[in-house]
Every structure is written in C-alpha cells, then in structure tokens.
Design a protein around this motif. Structure first.
Motif, mmCIF file in Angstrom:
data_model
loop_
_atom_site.group_PDB
_atom_site.id
_atom_site.type_symbol
_atom_site.label_atom_id
_atom_site.label_comp_id
_atom_site.label_asym_id
_atom_site.label_seq_id
_atom_site.Cartn_x
_atom_site.Cartn_y
_atom_site.Cartn_z
ATOM 1 N N LEU A 219 -12.862 -2.228 4.823
ATOM 2 C CA LEU A 219 -12.502 -3.293 5.758
ATOM 3 C C LEU A 219 -11.179 -3.047 6.469
ATOM 4 O O LEU A 219 -10.997 -3.452 7.621
ATOM 5 N N HIS A 220 -10.228 -2.393 5.804
ATOM 6 C CA HIS A 220 -8.883 -2.243 6.363
ATOM 7 C C HIS A 220 -8.539 -0.806 6.759
ATOM 8 O O HIS A 220 -7.496 -0.573 7.364
ATOM 9 N N GLY A 221 -9.379 0.136 6.389
ATOM 10 C CA GLY A 221 -9.163 1.517 6.810
ATOM 11 C C GLY A 221 -8.151 2.289 5.992
ATOM 12 O O GLY A 221 -7.920 3.471 6.264
ATOM 13 N N VAL A 222 -7.525 1.635 5.013
ATOM 14 C CA VAL A 222 -6.570 2.310 4.126
ATOM 15 C C VAL A 222 -6.809 1.822 2.701
ATOM 16 O O VAL A 222 -7.457 0.796 2.487
ATOM 17 N N THR A 223 -6.278 2.537 1.726
ATOM 18 C CA THR A 223 -6.387 2.099 0.335
ATOM 19 C C THR A 223 -5.397 0.967 0.081
ATOM 20 O O THR A 223 -4.409 0.810 0.821
ATOM 21 N N PRO A 224 -5.601 0.169 -0.957
ATOM 22 C CA PRO A 224 -4.617 -0.872 -1.302
ATOM 23 C C PRO A 224 -3.221 -0.299 -1.530
ATOM 24 O O PRO A 224 -2.229 -0.906 -1.131
ATOM 25 N N GLY A 225 -3.154 0.882 -2.167
ATOM 26 C CA GLY A 225 -1.849 1.490 -2.407
ATOM 27 C C GLY A 225 -1.124 1.832 -1.124
ATOM 28 O O GLY A 225 0.079 1.585 -0.981
ATOM 29 N N ALA A 226 -1.847 2.385 -0.156
ATOM 30 C CA ALA A 226 -1.239 2.731 1.127
ATOM 31 C C ALA A 226 -0.813 1.473 1.878
ATOM 32 O O ALA A 226 0.246 1.440 2.520
ATOM 33 N N TYR A 227 -1.619 0.424 1.797
ATOM 34 C CA TYR A 227 -1.265 -0.850 2.437
ATOM 35 C C TYR A 227 0.011 -1.408 1.832
ATOM 36 O O TYR A 227 0.901 -1.870 2.549
ATOM 37 N N ARG A 228 0.113 -1.365 0.504
ATOM 38 C CA ARG A 228 1.309 -1.894 -0.168
ATOM 39 C C ARG A 228 2.553 -1.106 0.241
ATOM 40 O O ARG A 228 3.593 -1.685 0.537
ATOM 41 N N ARG A 229 2.459 0.213 0.274
ATOM 42 C CA ARG A 229 3.614 1.029 0.641
ATOM 43 C C ARG A 229 4.056 0.746 2.072
ATOM 44 O O ARG A 229 5.265 0.640 2.364
ATOM 45 N N ALA A 230 3.084 0.587 2.973
ATOM 46 C CA ALA A 230 3.414 0.308 4.370
ATOM 47 C C ALA A 230 4.067 -1.074 4.525
ATOM 48 O O ALA A 230 5.035 -1.231 5.270
ATOM 49 N N SER A 231 3.556 -2.060 3.789
ATOM 50 C CA SER A 231 4.124 -3.408 3.902
ATOM 51 C C SER A 231 5.517 -3.472 3.307
ATOM 52 O O SER A 231 6.386 -4.173 3.823
ATOM 53 N N LYS A 232 5.758 -2.733 2.229
ATOM 54 C CA LYS A 232 7.097 -2.732 1.620
ATOM 55 C C LYS A 232 8.104 -2.038 2.544
ATOM 56 O O LYS A 232 9.273 -2.424 2.600
#
Length: 260
Positions: free
Chosen positions: A244-257
C-alpha cells in the motif's frame, strides 16, 4: 495572535483557489459561566445556519473542543453533518473530546530547532532582523470528528463507521455483515461506489494508517504494532504495508524520524 494568522492564511488560500467560506471570530474571554454560555449559544446559532454536510477548521484544538460542545447542544451529528478539524494536536484535548478531535499536527521539534538557529544567528551577528521561516505541518491526525463522508444509505454509513472504529480490533468483512443487516454484494457494490475501495480494502487502509501513526510516534516493535492494529502476524503487516505504501515499515519509520 498566532491563531488569527492561521485563520487569515486559511481563508486567503481558499480565496486564491476561487473558493469562499464562512467565518466566526471568537469574542472576548470565557472565564465566567455567563460568558461561556453566551459564547456557546453564539456558536450554536452559527452552526445551525451552515449548509450540511460541511467541514470546519478550528484554529486551535481548544476552539475545536468548544465547537464539538456546541454541536452536541445543537443536536448536529459529528462527523456526519459537520466535520471538525483542530490545530496543534494536543492529545489531552483531542482524545478526551466527544467525539475525538482530528487535528493538524505541527512539527514541534523542527520548529524548536529552527528557532534555536535563528537565535544563534542573532547572537553571532547582532540583533539583526531575521526573515520569517515557515515550517509546514507534519500531517492531519485523523480522528472521529472528521472521518466520514456524506452517505445517504444509513446501513452503509453504519458499516463504514464500524470499519473505522473497529478495524484495528481484528474486524473482518464477515463480522461487519454479522452486525449490519446488509448483503455482502450490496456492501461491496456500495462501498466501491462511495469510497472507491472494497470493504476489505477499507479495513486494510484504516489498519495501515494506524500503523503509520505508531511508526511515527512510538518505538514499539513491529510485533507490538501488529497486535495493536489487528494483524495476526508482523509478516502480513510488512507485506500489506509495502503493497500500500511502497516501502517497508522500517523504511517508513526511518524516513519519518529523519523529518522530525
């Protein structure tokens, strides 16, 4: 004052888009019960004359909570008739209000960092005037006060409300059908017509939106997040999230941080 600037920026943006909106400007203080009651009655009178359904941005979460109280007094359904969004995402206010208040989440840490930079430059270069630095908000934290669309069919509205309230508790399409007297084919057809998604897709959207919030705001493990959002296993969470988001949860978390 800052909330006046928010109001003017919001209305000016709408005008540049060729749109218009009604405004109600806050008057006076609210320390005395008589002042509070006059203010709330003024709010009630205003929202009663608005077209329905409609949406309102309150310039602070406190004003949003007062607006929700006025809606309750006026017997106006939130969010079905009137959707409300506040600003600042003060969780003490937004989660304790009835219904919980959607709110614009400001980039508090980044604002503090930018302010420290301005102060440092002023101290190094003397008290020179500094240009305005606007920091965009992080997102809108969607809660019940705005999470609705205009739906004429009460059974479909009931089904969608169940999905949005209980998706993270392991809700399935079958459990929706067990509670709402609607056929599977009609639910599927009507849901796609209104939302552009199937009921199962809407359940997954609500779950993964909550996953995004937990990834941004907490240090919970994927196993803990999976439990909180109704996934039986973190592996399925990872697979669906990436789809749905095109990235893994880990990658999303790193980008948001990194943006915080």
């Amino acid at each position: 004052q800052f909330f006046v600037e928010r109001r003017e920026s919001f209305t000016n943006h709408l005008r540049r888009k060729g749109l218009s909106c009604d405004e109600l400007r806050q008057e006076g203080g609210t320390e005395r019960p008589s002042q509070w009651e006059r203010q709330q009655q003024r709010l009630v009178n205003w929202i009663r004359q608005l077209p329905k359904p409609t949406g309102i941005m309150a310039c602070t979460d406190q004003l949003g909570c007062w607006l929700l109280d006025a809606c309750n007094r006026a017997g106006i359904g939130v969010p079905e008739e009137l959707a409300v969004v506040g600003v600042e995402n003060d969780e003490t206010l937004t989660t304790m209000s009835t219904p919980p208040l959607s709110s614009v989440r400001l980039a508090g840490e980044q604002i503090g960092y930018e302010a420290a930079g301005v102060l440092d430059r002023m101290m190094r270069r003397g008290n020179q005037e500094q240009p305005d630095r606007l920091v965009p908000p992080v997102c809108v934290e969607t809660r019940q006060s705005s999470e609705a669309i205009a739906i004429d069919d009460p059974l479909l509205a009931w089904a969608i409300r169940l999905i949005r309230e209980q998706a993270c508790q392991g809700l399935t399409v079958a459990s929706v059908l067990a509670k709402v007297p609607i056929s599977r084919s009609k639910l599927e057809r009507s849901c796609r017509a209104v939302l552009g998604r199937s009921p199962n897709e809407e359940i997954n959207r609500v779950r993964t939106d909550k996953v995004c919030e937990l990834l941004r705001d907490t240090d919970l493990s994927l196993e803990q997040i999976a439990i909180r959002t109704g996934f039986k296993a973190p592996q399925y969470l990872i697979q669906l999230f990436k789809q749905l988001h095109g990235v893994t949860p880990g990658a999303y978390r790193r980008a948001s941080k990194s943006k915080a």
